[in-house]
Enzyme design. Structure first.
Site, PDB file in Angstrom:
ATOM      1  N   GLY B  41       0.786  -1.217   0.000  1.00  0.00           N
ATOM      2  CA  GLY B  41       0.000   0.000   0.000  1.00  0.00           C
ATOM      3  C   GLY B  41       0.822   1.272   0.000  1.00  0.00           C
ATOM      4  N   CYS B 250     -27.774  -8.256 -17.101  1.00  0.00           N
ATOM      5  CA  CYS B 250     -27.154  -7.885 -18.377  1.00  0.00           C
ATOM      6  C   CYS B 250     -28.131  -8.176 -19.518  1.00  0.00           C
ATOM      7  CB  CYS B 250     -25.862  -8.669 -18.565  1.00  0.00           C
ATOM      8  SG  CYS B 250     -25.146  -8.506 -20.216  1.00  0.00           S
ATOM      9  N   CYS B 253     -26.353 -11.219 -21.754  1.00  0.00           N
ATOM     10  CA  CYS B 253     -26.060 -12.555 -21.239  1.00  0.00           C
ATOM     11  C   CYS B 253     -26.858 -12.875 -19.974  1.00  0.00           C
ATOM     12  CB  CYS B 253     -24.566 -12.735 -20.984  1.00  0.00           C
ATOM     13  SG  CYS B 253     -23.969 -11.933 -19.502  1.00  0.00           S
ATOM     14  N   CYS B 275     -22.855  -6.147 -19.469  1.00  0.00           N
ATOM     15  CA  CYS B 275     -21.644  -6.425 -18.699  1.00  0.00           C
ATOM     16  C   CYS B 275     -20.539  -5.463 -19.122  1.00  0.00           C
ATOM     17  CB  CYS B 275     -21.141  -7.842 -18.979  1.00  0.00           C
ATOM     18  SG  CYS B 275     -22.105  -9.156 -18.259  1.00  0.00           S
ATOM     19  N   CYS B 281     -18.932 -11.595 -20.439  1.00  0.00           N
ATOM     20  CA  CYS B 281     -20.192 -11.581 -21.180  1.00  0.00           C
ATOM     21  C   CYS B 281     -20.120 -12.539 -22.369  1.00  0.00           C
ATOM     22  CB  CYS B 281     -20.483 -10.160 -21.660  1.00  0.00           C
ATOM     23  SG  CYS B 281     -22.206  -9.882 -22.103  1.00  0.00           S
TER      24      CYS B 281
END
Lengths: 203, 309
Positions: B41, B250, B253, B275, B281
């Site tokens: 980090g 979606c 899909c 998506c 997708c």
């Protein structure tokens, strides 16, 4: 001149890809502390520099990285010549000035506090210690921390008797501290400052 | 032989070092990556190079990818989840040309995935590296413009400012209104900008088996999250962190529980949600999943002008 060049062992046969493979092993060793990562080092550097220590040096050192050569490594002019020729890294005699420090035997390790620990605002300005050991073992320490799912058994020898206590003291100073790379024949393992340990009691 | 190749045959071939960057640059970046992994980090400064693309197009991610890429790696590049937008295609072609590595659009086949602002829907595996393109790596930058001060704040782990920012969100909007680049705390110490991924993706960073590397080219910073590292979004006990939800699946899909892009279809208010992750997708569609607007159009909805291609 002739004498010098005859003493010089060649560097990586394929510098670009050998350096990448060495770095890749080091990256995963650091990312997964205590995991023994295979490292095939096709080098024959002057003793007591081992092929693995040599590969790490050639992959990471250059003119930007003051290097400290500990114990028997520092006493061997061929080693100094080899590293100077292939990396151009300036050798320093004061451990605190080094960004990298190399040791050919684990038991020669001086106190970690002799090396740069970084600064609170810039903890990355700390030393990385590269240390040769004879072998790794599924050993006496149980490591935990970032990069480890649960716990990971780890051991290496030879190392100083108070190694576990030193590791714990190093981790307690986070974000300051040193990072360790251990090299054994054909493999490396990383012990960054984040790694915590406790004696392995079959947990 | 095609005409372009014939013309090129007479010209001196341009050859690049493997993956474009010179070896000294790679060593410098590699050293920064090792320190970044050791201090999860924390933003490690590095000597970012000028790349053959403008700042803002992924110069940081490209440099990180170039430094870690090996001849055996399989590279995937996504831009907002998509494999086929300009940025993704350009960077993928860049590495095909300069490194000759294999590329893929399949998340599970890739060993290195460079991403702009998304984490793939397919869960990442151990051994994979996710390289993020980061515009502004400093989570405190809009609160404190001075680098000397933000460094000191990180050094002291003084993150009061950013909690005030989140609190002001609640005071103004009644909830935390930050929806992307949502600040996280890594391993209980450093607060980190996860790059402008939607906060929907934040939970995927937590204890991920993959190694996550972040490159900011203009700001010249590299940071990292090792595998299996706690990554916790900042929040309050009475306003816990929540991700976005979508009211419909979606349109192509039928996937639910994934991040969707809104696509405007006409000027009559017609819209669809698809998506954002094109690989996810396409994989689902090839498995036979269909959505409201799949072709051929599934059971006709209300007769309307919607559904034009």
């Amino acid at each position: 001149m002739a004498q010098l060049s005859s003493a010089l062992a060649p560097g990586f046969g394929d510098p670009v890809h050998a350096a990448q493979r060495t770095f890749s092993a080091l990256m995963w060793a650091m990312a997964e502390p205590g995991r023994v990562v295979p490292l095939a080092a096709d080098l024959t550097p002057p003793a007591p520099l081992t092929p693995e220590l040599g590969a790490v040096a050639l992959a990471l050192l250059d003119y930007e990285t003051p290097v400290f050569l500990g114990g028997r490594l520092g006493a061997q002019p061929e080693v100094t010549d080899f590293l100077r020729f292939h990396t151009g890294a300036p050798r320093v005699l004061d451990a605190a000035e080094a960004r990298f420090a190399f040791f050919c035997a684990g038991e020669e390790l001086p106190s970690f506090t002799a090396f740069a620990q970084g600064e609170p605002d810039n903890p990355d300005r700390s030393a990385t210690l590269v240390v040769n050991v004879a072998r790794f073992a599924e050993g006496p320490l149980s490591l935990f921390g970032p990069g480890i799912e649960g716990h990971r058994g780890f051991g290496a020898e030879p190392l100083p008797a108070d190694f576990a206590a030193r590791l714990e003291a190093n981790a307690a100073g986070f974000p300051l501290g040193i990072d360790l790379i251990l090299c054994a024949p054909g493999a490396v393992a990383g012990l960054p400052r984040t790694v915590r340990s406790r004696p392995n009691s079959g947990v | 032989m095609n005409p372009t190749a014939e013309r090129r045959a007479g010209m001196p071939a341009i050859t690049y070092n493997f993956a474009y960057l010179d070896e000294q640059t790679k060593r410098m970046i590699r050293r920064a990556i090792l320190k970044a992994i050791a201090i999860p980090g924390y933003q490690v400064p590095f000597a970012g190079r000028e790349m053959p693309m403008p700042y803002g197009w992924g110069t940081g991610g490209v440099q990180v990818t170039a430094a870690i890429l090996g001849a055996d790696d399989v590279l995937k590049v996504i831009d907002q989840g998509s494999d086929d937008t300009t940025n993704a295609v350009a960077i993928r072609t860049f590495f095909e040309t300069t490194a000759g590595v294999a590329t893929t659009t399949r998340t599970e086949e890739a060993s290195v995935i460079q991403t702009r602002h998304r984490i793939p829907e397919t869960p990442l595996k151990a051994g994979q590296v996710l390289v993020y393109q980061v515009p502004i790596p400093e989570p405190l930058r809009f609160l404190e413009p001075r680098e000397t001060e933000t460094r000191r704040l990180h050094g002291l782990a003084d993150y009061g400012l950013i909690h005030v920012k989140l609190y002001e969100d609640i005071a103004h909007h009644g909830h935390i209104a930050t929806t992307y680049a949502y600040p996280v705390r890594v391993n209980g110490r450093y607060v980190m900008d996860p790059s402008p991924i939607p906060k929907f993706d934040n939970p995927k960073m937590h204890m991920s088996p993959a190694l996550q590397l972040f490159g900011a080219g203009r700001e010249k910073r590299i940071y990292a999250v090792p595998p299996y590292t706690p990554v916790v979004p900042l929040d309050f006990e009475d306003h816990p962190f929540k991700v976005q939800t979508f009211s419909e699946p979606c349109a192509l899909c039928g996937a639910e529980g994934v991040y969707l892009d809104e696509v405007i279809l006409d000027d009559q208010g017609g819209r669809m949600f698809v998506c954002s992750d094109t690989d996810h997708c396409a994989t689902r569609q090839s498995e036979g999943h269909t959505g409201r607007m799949s072709a051929p159009y599934a059971p006709k909805a209300a007769p309307s002008e919607g559904g034009q291609p």
